[in-house]
Design a protein around this motif. Structure first.
Motif, PDB file in Angstrom:
ATOM      1  N   GLU A 331       0.824  -1.207   0.000  1.00 32.45           N
ATOM      2  CA  GLU A 331       0.000   0.000   0.000  1.00 32.45           C
ATOM      3  C   GLU A 331       0.862   1.261   0.000  1.00 32.45           C
ATOM      4  O   GLU A 331       0.446   2.307  -0.501  1.00 32.45           O
ATOM      5  N   LYS A 332       2.059   1.176   0.550  1.00 32.93           N
ATOM      6  CA  LYS A 332       2.979   2.326   0.571  1.00 32.93           C
ATOM      7  C   LYS A 332       3.754   2.459  -0.733  1.00 32.93           C
ATOM      8  O   LYS A 332       4.537   3.390  -0.897  1.00 32.93           O
ATOM      9  N   GLY A 333       3.559   1.523  -1.637  1.00 32.12           N
ATOM     10  CA  GLY A 333       4.268   1.586  -2.910  1.00 32.12           C
ATOM     11  C   GLY A 333       5.593   0.857  -2.923  1.00 32.12           C
ATOM     12  O   GLY A 333       6.334   0.924  -3.907  1.00 32.12           O
ATOM     13  N   VAL A 334       5.922   0.154  -1.826  1.00 33.37           N
ATOM     14  CA  VAL A 334       7.165  -0.630  -1.801  1.00 33.37           C
ATOM     15  C   VAL A 334       7.093  -1.704  -2.876  1.00 33.37           C
ATOM     16  O   VAL A 334       6.043  -2.320  -3.097  1.00 33.37           O
ATOM     17  N   GLN A 335       8.212  -1.929  -3.543  1.00 33.75           N
ATOM     18  CA  GLN A 335       8.274  -2.897  -4.640  1.00 33.75           C
ATOM     19  C   GLN A 335       9.119  -4.105  -4.230  1.00 33.75           C
ATOM     20  O   GLN A 335      10.107  -3.964  -3.525  1.00 33.75           O
ATOM     21  N   LEU A 336       8.716  -5.265  -4.712  1.00 37.89           N
ATOM     22  CA  LEU A 336       9.457  -6.495  -4.471  1.00 37.89           C
ATOM     23  C   LEU A 336       9.884  -7.107  -5.800  1.00 37.89           C
ATOM     24  O   LEU A 336       9.047  -7.334  -6.678  1.00 37.89           O
ATOM     25  N   SER A 337      11.167  -7.353  -5.946  1.00 36.14           N
ATOM     26  CA  SER A 337      11.670  -8.120  -7.089  1.00 36.14           C
ATOM     27  C   SER A 337      12.279  -9.390  -6.501  1.00 36.14           C
ATOM     28  O   SER A 337      13.262  -9.343  -5.762  1.00 36.14           O
ATOM     29  N   ARG A 338      11.676 -10.516  -6.825  1.00 40.34           N
ATOM     30  CA  ARG A 338      12.016 -11.779  -6.159  1.00 40.34           C
ATOM     31  C   ARG A 338      12.389 -12.842  -7.190  1.00 40.34           C
ATOM     32  O   ARG A 338      11.710 -13.014  -8.206  1.00 40.34           O
ATOM     33  N   LEU A 339      13.489 -13.542  -6.928  1.00 39.92           N
ATOM     34  CA  LEU A 339      13.881 -14.667  -7.777  1.00 39.92           C
ATOM     35  C   LEU A 339      14.686 -15.664  -6.955  1.00 39.92           C
ATOM     36  O   LEU A 339      15.218 -15.331  -5.895  1.00 39.92           O
ATOM     37  N   LEU A 340      14.734 -16.889  -7.457  1.00 41.58           N
ATOM     38  CA  LEU A 340      15.617 -17.890  -6.870  1.00 41.58           C
ATOM     39  C   LEU A 340      16.980 -17.690  -7.500  1.00 41.58           C
ATOM     40  O   LEU A 340      17.142 -17.822  -8.714  1.00 41.58           O
ATOM     41  N   ASP A 341      17.949 -17.330  -6.686  1.00 41.33           N
ATOM     42  CA  ASP A 341      19.269 -17.034  -7.221  1.00 41.33           C
ATOM     43  C   ASP A 341      19.868 -18.246  -7.928  1.00 41.33           C
ATOM     44  O   ASP A 341      19.702 -19.379  -7.459  1.00 41.33           O
ATOM     45  N   PRO A 342      20.568 -18.034  -9.037  1.00 43.09           N
ATOM     46  CA  PRO A 342      21.316 -19.133  -9.663  1.00 43.09           C
ATOM     47  C   PRO A 342      22.584 -19.380  -8.858  1.00 43.09           C
ATOM     48  O   PRO A 342      23.686 -18.995  -9.252  1.00 43.09           O
ATOM     49  N   GLU A 343      22.431 -19.988  -7.707  1.00 44.49           N
ATOM     50  CA  GLU A 343      23.547 -20.187  -6.788  1.00 44.49           C
ATOM     51  C   GLU A 343      23.414 -21.538  -6.097  1.00 44.49           C
ATOM     52  O   GLU A 343      22.352 -22.163  -6.118  1.00 44.49           O
ATOM     53  N   ILE A 344      24.509 -21.962  -5.477  1.00 41.32           N
ATOM     54  CA  ILE A 344      24.454 -23.041  -4.499  1.00 41.32           C
ATOM     55  C   ILE A 344      25.155 -22.574  -3.228  1.00 41.32           C
ATOM     56  O   ILE A 344      26.167 -21.876  -3.292  1.00 41.32           O
ATOM     57  N   SER A 345      24.568 -22.903  -2.108  1.00 41.49           N
ATOM     58  CA  SER A 345      25.282 -22.807  -0.836  1.00 41.49           C
ATOM     59  C   SER A 345      25.636 -24.245  -0.475  1.00 41.49           C
ATOM     60  O   SER A 345      24.748 -25.106  -0.379  1.00 41.49           O
ATOM     61  N   TYR A 346      26.910 -24.495  -0.323  1.00 38.35           N
ATOM     62  CA  TYR A 346      27.362 -25.869  -0.096  1.00 38.35           C
ATOM     63  C   TYR A 346      28.337 -25.901   1.085  1.00 38.35           C
ATOM     64  O   TYR A 346      28.869 -24.866   1.510  1.00 38.35           O
ATOM     65  N   TYR A 347      28.529 -27.092   1.612  1.00 38.23           N
ATOM     66  CA  TYR A 347      29.400 -27.278   2.768  1.00 38.23           C
ATOM     67  C   TYR A 347      30.631 -28.053   2.308  1.00 38.23           C
ATOM     68  O   TYR A 347      30.513 -29.105   1.686  1.00 38.23           O
ATOM     69  N   TYR A 348      31.791 -27.517   2.585  1.00 34.58           N
ATOM     70  CA  TYR A 348      32.999 -28.238   2.174  1.00 34.58           C
ATOM     71  C   TYR A 348      33.874 -28.550   3.378  1.00 34.58           C
ATOM     72  O   TYR A 348      33.813 -27.893   4.421  1.00 34.58           O
ATOM     73  N   TRP A 349      34.672 -29.590   3.195  1.00 36.29           N
ATOM     74  CA  TRP A 349      35.677 -29.966   4.173  1.00 36.29           C
ATOM     75  C   TRP A 349      37.016 -29.945   3.454  1.00 36.29           C
ATOM     76  O   TRP A 349      37.164 -30.510   2.363  1.00 36.29           O
TER      77      TRP A 349
END
Length: 613
Positions: A331-349
């Protein structure tokens, strides 16, 4: 950080305006000067430096992308993403065998004035690109981006080998595969067909850096992290490290007009109506603040002190409801641009670490057990408030090569994980803590960023290690130190995000390629079989045959427990009502050149469509 030249120009400009101001005070009212359009932006972590050859973090590359020019870039609105000319005059002319690229440069592109050029106007030429690509192989610089050209350009690897022997790169030596036909034309000859080459040339580390600038401002390694001088849309105006960065529109940039096409997406059509025919860039000044804490960023946006910012998962409930913008904000005019990032969060050892590394059965069993004891779904729910998508495959959605049906062998099973440790000699003592098979204490050091989110991640992993009876200590570090430590293969383990440099699966599979150790292979994973398959995939276009190799590589990584694939995060970008033409691009680090700010205070078209995406 202003150069002496920039400070002098600014002082002269101020002095020159004084008489005009005095005259204007006594004259009849004149048309008001056009307001300086300013966009206020937030980075959630500190920058590390602005040399395209060495910057490897998302935050620094926001700036390098604005200051420097790559030969190619991406169409702002096209989805799936589309490579288009940047500094190049057109798309390359490609030979029938796909090995020879002839690239023509736009004429009349000039570097911003700087003392490095001796008071002369300095035009961008193809020699600057050849020099900059050679820089990636300078052993003194130790660029993390040399992999972009390794094994690709005829003669370039020979130049790199000679440099490695003498620890000095001969920039004057010609490379057969980089032929400068004239100042504006370059012929590149590849060792083999590379279907991703234009995308590589759209990636910021391939930007043009002038040799004069490196020779004047480079440190002992030849790095120019503090004096970026480019030909891009913006120039560096002010810089307080880790706190504030100001960019000013480059008045010397070749004139460009906003002229992108919209498809069926109503949001894109609205953006075209707002922006069509405007000057690129329309915004004169970018004021960037570094705010590490989530709450500080949120308060700044709420108070109107920030125009665009990244709503990280921990803040999502404040602005989102079921993935959509809350009604009171819409209602205040705030805009949302939303996407699933082309990324991976991974765990390494770290595969070079004496406790976790190696390919013996007991070491593989230890890493597998840790992987199976970690509840990724719980991490997504608690750390990211559900703003992430669980992944099994090393290639994320939106990237060529992604397989939505792939199932990892490393699934959550803490009971089986404990049995695995029992079987391979990781015994529990009377105190409930396990020891190594040789009886020595077992202690894991998990590194995380020294902010609220990093603390939460560490506590999630402490829970995982506690469930296995393994002691864990948390090393809280600033982001730049994390990058430096893991590049040296001295980081034992952490959660590492990787955002696509270009939208092809090759960019993700290279994270575990042995020769990329000390570059992007953070876990220092070196497996001859994996490396053989990766090298073979380099000669293939996107195809079922290449996908088959990627599958074999992913399985090999799981069998050896070299890493655990975690998730891709949703990118929720919020913009104030006054921001025009904004849409988050999947690959570009920022979109400042393609946006505008309504500085009149007049109502702007509602942005409800973007909130529905």
């Amino acid at each position: 950080m202003k150069s002496p030249w920039m400070r002098r120009v600014a002082l002269l400009a101020c002095l020159a305006t004084l008489p005009l101001a005095a005259i204007a005070a006594d004259a009849a009212p004149a048309a008001a000067a056009a307001p300086v359009k300013t966009l206020r932006y937030i980075l959630p972590a500190a920058e590390t430096g602005f040399d395209p050859a060495t910057a490897r973090d998302l935050y620094s590359n926001h700036i390098t992308q604005a200051v420097f020019d790559t030969l190619y870039t991406y169409d702002y609105l096209a989805r799936p993403v589309k490579v288009v000319p940047g500094a190049a005059a057109a798309m390359p002319e490609v030979s029938a065998d796909g090995k020879t690229y002839t690239i023509r440069l736009k004429k009349g592109m000039y570097y911003t004035p700087d003392p490095a050029f001796g008071g002369k106007r300095r035009e961008l030429t193809m020699a600057d690109y050849v020099y900059s690509w050679k820089r990636l192989f300078d052993p003194r610089l130790a660029s993390p981006h040399s992999w972009l050209f390794e094994g690709k350009v005829v003669g370039l690897d020979d130049l790199a080998k000679d440099a490695a022997k003498s620890n000095k790169l001969d920039y004057s030596k010609k490379v057969a595969g980089l032929e400068i036909l004239d100042p504006y034309t370059l012929r590149v000859t590849l060792t083999k067909t590379d279907f991703n080459f234009p995308m590589i040339l759209a990636y910021v580390p391939t930007s043009a850096v002038a040799r004069e600038v490196v020779e004047k401002y480079g440190d002992v390694k030849g790095e120019v992290g503090s004096n970026p001088v480019g030909t891009g849309y913006y120039t560096l105006g002010e810089w307080t490290r880790g706190n504030r960065i100001v960019l000013n529109r480059n008045p010397q940039h070749l004139p460009e007009t906003w002229n992108f096409l919209a498809g069926d997406d109503p949001d894109d059509q609205r953006i075209v109506r707002q922006m069509q025919g405007k000057r690129i860039p329309a915004i004169d000044r970018i004021e960037i603040s570094v705010m590490i804490e989530d709450q500080s960023r949120w308060l700044s946006f709420q108070s109107g002190g920030t125009d665009v910012f990244w709503l990280d998962g921990p803040l999502a409930p404040k602005a989102l409801l079921n993935g959509k913008l809350r009604p009171e904000l819409a209602e205040k005019g705030v805009q949302l641009s939303r996407l699933l990032d082309p990324e991976i969060s991974y765990y390494y050892w770290n595969m070079e670490d004496p406790t976790l590394g190696g390919f013996s059965k007991e070491k593989i069993a230890l890493r597998r057990a840790i992987a199976m004891a970690h509840n990724i779904d719980e991490e997504i729910r608690i750390i990211w408030n559900g703003q992430a998508k669980r992944l099994d495959y090393p290639i994320p959605p939106g990237v060529v090569g992604y397989d939505p049906h792939y199932k990892s062998l490393l699934q959550y099973d803490p009971v089986l994980a404990n049995k695995l440790l029992d079987k391979f000699g990781y015994k529990k003592g009377a105190d409930g803590w396990r020891s190594l098979p040789d009886g020595k204490p077992l202690l894991i050091r998990y590194a995380s960023r020294n902010e609220a989110n990093g603390v939460l991640q560490a506590e999630m992993w402490r829970k995982t290690y506690n469930s296995l009876g393994i002691r864990m200590e948390n090393d809280r570090m600033i982001f730049s130190d994390i990058l430096k430590t893991e590049k040296q293969c001295k980081m034992q383990t952490r959660t590492a995000p990787w955002l696509a440099d270009y939208p092809d699966g090759d960019n993700f599979m290279q994270l575990f390629y042995g020769p990329n150790t000390h570059q992007n292979n953070n876990g220092c994973y070196q497996d001859p079989e994996y490396d053989k398959w990766y090298a073979a995939s380099q000669a293939m276009p996107a195809s079922p045959e290449r996908d088959e190799l990627f599958h074999k590589m992913a399985r090999r990584l799981e069998v050896n427990a070299g890493a655990l694939i975690g998730y891709a995060r949703y990118r929720n970008m919020l913009a104030q009502k006054s921001v025009l033409g904004y849409k988050k691009h999947p690959i570009m680090f920022q979109e400042w050149a393609y946006m505008d700010i309504d500085s009149t205070g007049a109502p702007v078209a509602p942005a409800a469509d973007s909130a529905k995406k």
